[in-house]
Write a protein that holds these residues in place. Structure first.
Motif, PDB file in Angstrom:
ATOM      1  N   TRP A 176      28.927  63.066  50.182  1.00 22.87           N
ATOM      2  CA  TRP A 176      27.843  62.509  50.991  1.00 22.87           C
ATOM      3  C   TRP A 176      28.137  62.626  52.476  1.00 22.87           C
ATOM      4  O   TRP A 176      27.225  62.865  53.287  1.00 22.87           O
ATOM      5  N   GLY A 196      25.800  64.423  55.170  1.00 19.39           N
ATOM      6  CA  GLY A 196      25.296  63.702  56.329  1.00 19.39           C
ATOM      7  C   GLY A 196      25.593  64.405  57.641  1.00 19.39           C
ATOM      8  O   GLY A 196      24.725  64.509  58.521  1.00 19.39           O
ATOM      9  N   LEU A 197      26.815  64.910  57.792  1.00 22.69           N
ATOM     10  CA  LEU A 197      27.190  65.625  59.010  1.00 22.69           C
ATOM     11  C   LEU A 197      26.372  66.908  59.166  1.00 22.69           C
ATOM     12  O   LEU A 197      25.931  67.248  60.277  1.00 22.69           O
ATOM     13  N   SER A 198      26.157  67.620  58.069  1.00 15.43           N
ATOM     14  CA  SER A 198      25.389  68.862  58.117  1.00 15.43           C
ATOM     15  C   SER A 198      23.945  68.599  58.532  1.00 15.43           C
ATOM     16  O   SER A 198      23.379  69.320  59.372  1.00 15.43           O
ATOM     17  N   ILE A 199      23.355  67.563  57.958  1.00 11.74           N
ATOM     18  CA  ILE A 199      21.959  67.245  58.268  1.00 11.74           C
ATOM     19  C   ILE A 199      21.831  66.716  59.698  1.00 11.74           C
ATOM     20  O   ILE A 199      20.853  67.012  60.394  1.00 11.74           O
ATOM     21  N   ALA A 200      22.818  65.951  60.157  1.00  9.40           N
ATOM     22  CA  ALA A 200      22.796  65.466  61.537  1.00  9.40           C
ATOM     23  C   ALA A 200      22.832  66.645  62.514  1.00  9.40           C
ATOM     24  O   ALA A 200      22.092  66.662  63.518  1.00  9.40           O
ATOM     25  N   SER A 218      19.476  68.255  62.572  1.00  9.42           N
ATOM     26  CA  SER A 218      18.528  67.445  63.341  1.00  9.42           C
ATOM     27  C   SER A 218      18.659  67.712  64.835  1.00  9.42           C
ATOM     28  O   SER A 218      17.654  67.865  65.545  1.00  9.42           O
ATOM     29  N   SER A 276      15.074  64.981  59.432  1.00  8.88           N
ATOM     30  CA  SER A 276      16.519  65.198  59.282  1.00  8.88           C
ATOM     31  C   SER A 276      17.313  63.995  59.777  1.00  8.88           C
ATOM     32  O   SER A 276      18.297  63.583  59.152  1.00  8.88           O
ATOM     33  N   ALA A 330      20.034  61.747  57.686  1.00  8.33           N
ATOM     34  CA  ALA A 330      21.422  61.555  58.121  1.00  8.33           C
ATOM     35  C   ALA A 330      21.704  60.074  58.367  1.00  8.33           C
ATOM     36  O   ALA A 330      22.790  59.576  58.016  1.00  8.33           O
ATOM     37  N   ALA A 333      24.545  57.507  56.705  1.00  6.72           N
ATOM     38  CA  ALA A 333      25.444  56.728  57.557  1.00  6.72           C
ATOM     39  C   ALA A 333      25.311  55.228  57.276  1.00  6.72           C
ATOM     40  O   ALA A 333      26.313  54.505  57.218  1.00  6.72           O
TER      41      ALA A 333
END
Length: 239
Positions: A155, A159-163, A166, A181, A185, A189
């Motif tokens: 996860w 999360g880092l990839s989607i952030a 974004s 996005s 993210a 978090a």
């Protein structure tokens, strides 16, 4: 349009469609309901974020319902051995699209997205080990600790990839896609900060579903525009 960008658009459409199709299949394979700990509504989310034996009461014991739930979980996790290749690859293709449009720094996030694959596979192996241990009434204390670590590697990478995605979309002024996005993210978090609180984990899962659905549809539309444009100079990535 650069060839790399065209490849990323088509790749995102294929992997996005695969993500949605596999997700729908797994909805019918995993248990759809069970007697879960307070705050959980979805058995697979309750399993992934289990911290104690009590959280897995719906999978424990020799009762017919518990045995069926374990069998359905095992069947679902066999499908889930394929799923990360689809959704992690999809996120990587979305990042590649933005990278190909002169945001080279986003290329650093692509390996992070691809790391989701081994992390998710490791999580699935642990989940299968837990159901095997429950079949034999063995202790699962050590496996639950390993599961918590493996789950958050997966996860966290997502999360880092989607952030990163974004931020890239925000720079391009694709505000709606950047907002979708950012919410995804932020959901991950928030779940981490909450200590994997059950209700927040369920909310995070719902937000991620909307993220993948939104971008899967968008990628399909992009691909249609790409092939129907026939020589037009520009196909917008996301509005």
């Amino acid at each position: 349009m650069p060839e790399l960008q065209k490849l990323a658009i088509v790749g995102a459409a294929i992997l996005g469609s695969a993500t949605v199709i596999l997700g729908i299949i797994m909805l019918f394979v995993f248990p759809s309901s069970a007697e879960l700990s307070a705050g959980f509504r979805t058995p697979i989310i309750a399993f992934e974020f289990a911290r104690t034996d009590a959280d897995l009461a719906f999978l424990s014991g020799d009762g017919a319902t518990s045995r069926l739930n374990r069998e359905m979980m095992n069947a679902g996790h066999r499908w889930d051995m394929v799923f990360p290749f689809a959704y992690a690859g999809f996120v990587a293709m979305l990042l590649l699209q933005v990278t190909a449009r002169d945001q080279r720094w986003l290329g650093l996030a692509i390996p992070v997205a691809l790391l989701i694959i081994p992390f998710d596979l490791r999580e699935n192996i642990i989940l299968l080990q837990i159901t095997h241990a429950l079949d034999n009434s063995d202790s699962i204390e050590r496996l639950l600790a390993e599961l918590h670590f493996a789950t958050w590697l997966k996860w966290g990478s997502l999360g880092l990839s989607i952030a990163a995605l974004s931020i890239g979309l925000l720079v391009e002024k694709a505000y709606l896609s950047a907002l979708v996005s950012a919410f995804a993210a932020l959901g991950i978090a928030t779940c981490w900060v909450s200590g994997s609180a059950s209700a927040i984990a369920e909310g995070m899962s719902a937000v991620l579903f909307l993220f993948f659905l939104y971008f899967s549809i968008g990628s399909g539309v992009q691909t249609w525009k790409l092939f129907s444009a026939k020589g037009k100079a520009h196909v917008p990535v996301h509005e």
